[in-house]
Design an enzyme around this catalytic site. Sequence first.
Site, short mmCIF file in Angstrom:
data_model
loop_
_atom_site.label_atom_id
_atom_site.label_comp_id
_atom_site.label_asym_id
_atom_site.label_seq_id
_atom_site.Cartn_x
_atom_site.Cartn_y
_atom_site.Cartn_z
N ASP A 1 -34.41 -21.81 -5.70
CA ASP A 1 -33.04 -21.48 -6.14
C ASP A 1 -32.53 -22.62 -7.02
OD1 ASP A 1 -30.60 -20.28 -6.45
OD2 ASP A 1 -29.86 -20.71 -4.44
N GLU B 1 -27.76 -35.81 5.99
CA GLU B 1 -27.29 -37.09 5.45
C GLU B 1 -26.46 -36.85 4.18
OE1 GLU B 1 -30.02 -39.86 3.40
OE2 GLU B 1 -31.54 -38.30 3.57
N TRP B 2 -25.43 -37.64 4.03
CA TRP B 2 -24.58 -37.56 2.84
C TRP B 2 -25.24 -38.33 1.71
CZ3 TRP B 2 -20.57 -35.24 0.65
CH2 TRP B 2 -19.89 -35.87 -0.40
N ILE B 3 -25.37 -37.69 0.56
CA ILE B 3 -25.90 -38.40 -0.62
C ILE B 3 -24.71 -38.93 -1.41
CG2 ILE B 3 -27.28 -38.13 -2.72
CD1 ILE B 3 -29.16 -36.83 -0.98
P1 ADP Z 1 -23.93 -23.76 -0.91
O1 ADP Z 1 -25.06 -23.43 0.02
O2 ADP Z 1 -22.63 -23.22 -0.46
O3 ADP Z 1 -24.25 -23.40 -2.34
P2 ADP Z 1 -24.61 -26.54 -1.37
O4 ADP Z 1 -25.69 -26.92 -0.42
O5 ADP Z 1 -25.04 -26.24 -2.76
O6 ADP Z 1 -23.74 -25.35 -0.81
O7 ADP Z 1 -23.56 -27.72 -1.36
C1 ADP Z 1 -22.30 -27.61 -2.02
C2 ADP Z 1 -22.01 -28.88 -2.80
O8 ADP Z 1 -21.97 -30.00 -1.92
C3 ADP Z 1 -23.10 -29.22 -3.80
O9 ADP Z 1 -22.84 -28.66 -5.06
C4 ADP Z 1 -23.07 -30.73 -3.86
O10 ADP Z 1 -22.12 -31.16 -4.81
C5 ADP Z 1 -22.59 -31.12 -2.48
N1 ADP Z 1 -23.71 -31.54 -1.59
C6 ADP Z 1 -24.69 -30.76 -1.09
N2 ADP Z 1 -25.50 -31.44 -0.27
C7 ADP Z 1 -25.01 -32.71 -0.25
C8 ADP Z 1 -25.42 -33.92 0.41
N3 ADP Z 1 -26.45 -33.96 1.25
N4 ADP Z 1 -24.68 -35.03 0.18
C9 ADP Z 1 -23.61 -35.01 -0.66
N5 ADP Z 1 -23.19 -33.91 -1.29
C10 ADP Z 1 -23.87 -32.77 -1.10
#
Ligand code: ADP
Length: 310
Positions: free
Chosen positions: A217, A112-114
Amino acid sequence: MPWHRTGNQGEGNRLMPTRETIETILRKRLGPNLSVKGITPVSGGDMNDAFRVETTKSVWFLKMHAHAPYGFFDAEWDGLEALRTAASLLRIPHVQKAEERDGEWPAWLLMEWIHPGEPGPRTAEVLGQGLAELHRFTASAFGWQADNFIGILLQPNTRTDHWPSFWRDQRLLPQFRLAEKRNRLPSERYRRLERLMDRLDHWLDTSDAVPSLLHGDLWGGNWLVDTDGRPCLIDPAAYHGHREVDLAMTELFGGFPKTFHHAYREAYPVDPGYEERRPLYQLYYLLVHLNLFGEGYGESVDRILRRYAG
Ligand code: ADP
């Protein structure tokens, strides 16, 4: 070809999926009638290609990796589920689907998108209380039911009830060996690391250590704020470990307000001597960064080694 190259950092050659790749994957997996309205790259992570995907039905967050090891996104999914089970204060995104790499098609994870919002007056406080709540979720041993990943690197999780052994054998030692293989250990760094391994029991002699559920992490990029001002955790490397590990990570690269630290300590006071142990937990993450990103992290590793094994 489903890929074009980018100059991004990270492990291995970074190949960026094309819009057609993303649309094909989503249609194949979520139904042929799915209509993609928009795909926007999301920055901020350091391992994967990430996108906001808007369909006629919903908005998703999609992560992809061209060279993901087997089980990579399933492990993240598993961690997110574990955190959600324990969390009543923090929001943890729901995962829709994950798939392994298949030939030249990438591994991917859809959740889901936050919708990003602004921190409210209580956001940082709730983040602290929420982390304390996770840490009060305990197990009978240190470790996890399966190995998982830190960044793209394997994070072994064989269970044990002796904390210093867990930290040495499952955390520092694998990164030590990898650094050796990748030629990131000048002789002095190597010798100090060896000495530190021998003395770790002395520094981490916390016989009353409790195996807490950890995010695993917890750097500043792994918490978000939604439109209600509620803190959300993403991208865990979850396992049961000493809660000081998560705390040490929040203090390594910054990104956590003072109010967070106060609220955590009020909800779950830290044990005496934490400041003395903190660098030994931060050392793990610094070794991971040394292995993933190179010598830029060497001096920080050496500083800790000089202090404990000089
Ligand atoms: P990585 O595994 O490459 O470090 P992340 O899971 O940290 O990637 O996600 C990268 C970026 O995407 C995050 O820093 C955040 O800003 C955004 N993000 C991650 N998950 C979500 C989500 N569910 N909804 C909206 N934005 C997200």
